[in-house]
Design an enzyme around this catalytic site. Sequence first.
Site, PDB file in Angstrom:
ATOM      1  N   ASP A 140      14.787  18.113  40.149  1.00 46.77           N
ATOM      2  CA  ASP A 140      16.211  18.085  39.835  1.00 46.77           C
ATOM      3  C   ASP A 140      16.448  18.030  38.325  1.00 46.77           C
ATOM      4  OD1 ASP A 140      18.963  17.687  41.040  1.00 46.77           O
ATOM      5  OD2 ASP A 140      18.866  15.881  39.801  1.00 46.77           O
ATOM      6  N   GLU A 147      15.070  23.053  39.067  1.00 40.86           N
ATOM      7  CA  GLU A 147      16.489  23.396  39.014  1.00 40.86           C
ATOM      8  C   GLU A 147      16.956  23.307  37.564  1.00 40.86           C
ATOM      9  OE1 GLU A 147      20.842  21.503  40.002  1.00 40.86           O
ATOM     10  OE2 GLU A 147      19.170  20.477  39.034  1.00 40.86           O
TER      11      GLU A 147
END
Length: 693
Positions: free
Chosen positions: A464, A504
């Site tokens: 993330d 990401e």
Amino acid sequence: MKFNKISLVLLLASPSLFASPNLTISTSTNSRDFPLSSESPLVVPLTKASYTLKVTGIEGNCIAQTEQKVKFNQPLSLNCASMTELPIKIRFNGDYAFTFDADNKTLLIKRQPKKSTKKAFKRPLPQVQCDSYDGGEVTVHLADTYKDGTQLKDKLSGQVVTVTKQQVILTPAVNSGGLILLEPLHKPVKEAEFNWRNANIYFVMIDRFNNADTSNDNSYGRRKDGKDEIGTFHGGDLKGVIEKLDYIKSLGTNAIWLSPIVEQVQGFVGGGNAGSFPFYSYHGYWARDFTKIDNNFGNEDDLKRLVEEAHKRGIKVLLDVVINHSGYATLADLQGDDIPVVNPSSDWPAQWSDWQPSTGQSWHSFNDNIDYNNVEWSRWWGGDWVRTGLPNYPKPGTNDRTLSLAGLPDFITESSKSVTPPEWLLNNPGTRVISRDNYTVADYLIEWQTDWVRRFGIDGYRVDTVKHVSGDVWTRLKQAATTSLDDWREENGKTGQPFWMMGEVWGHSAYRSPYYDDGFDALINFDMQKKMDQGASCFSQMADTYQSYADTLKQEPDFNPVSYMSSHDTELFFGRFKSFEMQRNAASALLLSPGAIQVYYGDEVARNIGPYGDDFHQGTRSDMNWSLDANRQQLLKHWQILGQFRQEHPAIGAGEHHEIKQQKGYAFSRTLGADRVVVAFAGNVTSADNTSK
């Protein structure tokens, strides 16, 4: 990841990709796009915040605008053939009308006196040029992909044909959308070796997927809200994922991405800009203890069994890793951890997690009783661990590495200072957190995350918020995870492929950037979702995109994009058009894309958007629909056939791409060693009755 604020989604691609005018409204972290039409104003609900407006797809001749200040009720000039970017500050919550004047190339913004209705927005179908298919047999030219005399089978219709003069004649299957998937009738006995460039990754948001154990639905005193349940835990768990592994495998899946499983903050914060609902960390991105599984999701035995059962089915398991931030300080955590910064009212419940707003209050109102200037905040994470706006804590910065995303505590991962975990964390029941000598913040976070790999044989990570942590931390994480997986395999007598890491980077598209040098094997491709609109309207529209992706894959040996059509942080594709035909065609465009792909749970059965209040993204995390009507059963069948076709042929994602000229429609071959397939598109079907059954 998901934030405690209204977000608007979908990323901007190159202006040349838009066939019609498009408006993107974005915050600093998220954005959402809308088609512009001169026929009627576009009305969008906006909350008090700073936004950026980006307008693309304006054709014709006009004077380029450089700097322009946004004024309401006054026409704003737009650029032609290039993007117009305008900052705007919304000072009042409400509905805002955007009126596009195609003749004068202007945009007028006006605040609406009344709120718009809750009628669901349905996007008009893109207007694209596309060949049509009126039924009957079609001739598919194969170039030199197969030798004459080779027998081929169409995966969708089951028809068997023989190559003659480098072509075959057949009829597309009914409900195929004019698509033909050709493979050799006699395939090699040896199963194709897995290739990450051909990965078909199924993303499961655990809480919303399948509830197999109702006994843990309200762990830590978490409650339902008795209303729309927008931000509450719904009960999905690891056992629920295990129950559905055969279903997941039927989609051609070879890797599962699980939303974060670690223990989350135990209470709620106010949801949306208005605090209209209690927002719990059901999504998994607000960690409290990185070394424990959240009780709502299950326990370590569940995780062990999930990994074992997935591996039996040839499915790899990816954990979602968050290193940039922890979760918010909720009432439940402040009370349980004895952080004395709350001044409860006389009418507060004994268990602060039971607090509810009174008349005239919102779910934000509990903050009125928290003293954010109290020096006792040092007993929370402490200023050596995180940046945040509290006494004796470092203040968040303004760049990607030092900012505080949506007010979340930002771990100081670049610090070289030795730190000790806070007392509440060391004393957390069942924790594996141990105070280490000379450990930095990054040292602890890397140890906590890779311990899951060492103990359970996790195959890889989805990472993330990559751009918000320095590259050296990601490099160290990859090295530590690789060692941990090697250790687990040695202890358990297993072998396998190297540890795999997907990142990401918000807004990243399909190109090789320096992030690949920081240990990443793949990056999520935000570019594809935008192109799905036209690709679902006409499969031929994917030609340039496929060629571009394939060319980059060929030129860059370590490059791998992971494309998607829906996600928890953008939109559900089905919510864009509410069309099963478009959903089916988008599935074809995605599943046949070069490079890896990611399927968001429920894409394959057209999962509907759920209630979301004034935070659009909450609707993208609706409950999985397991009861399927006829349309959804048909869509699922199409998805399964394409997914299995992709899995059986690594050439689709990892092979060399060659477009094959046709008299009508579109076709290409993909080749990887001995693996060869041809995909053909006869054109948009004008009547389903004319296609073969």
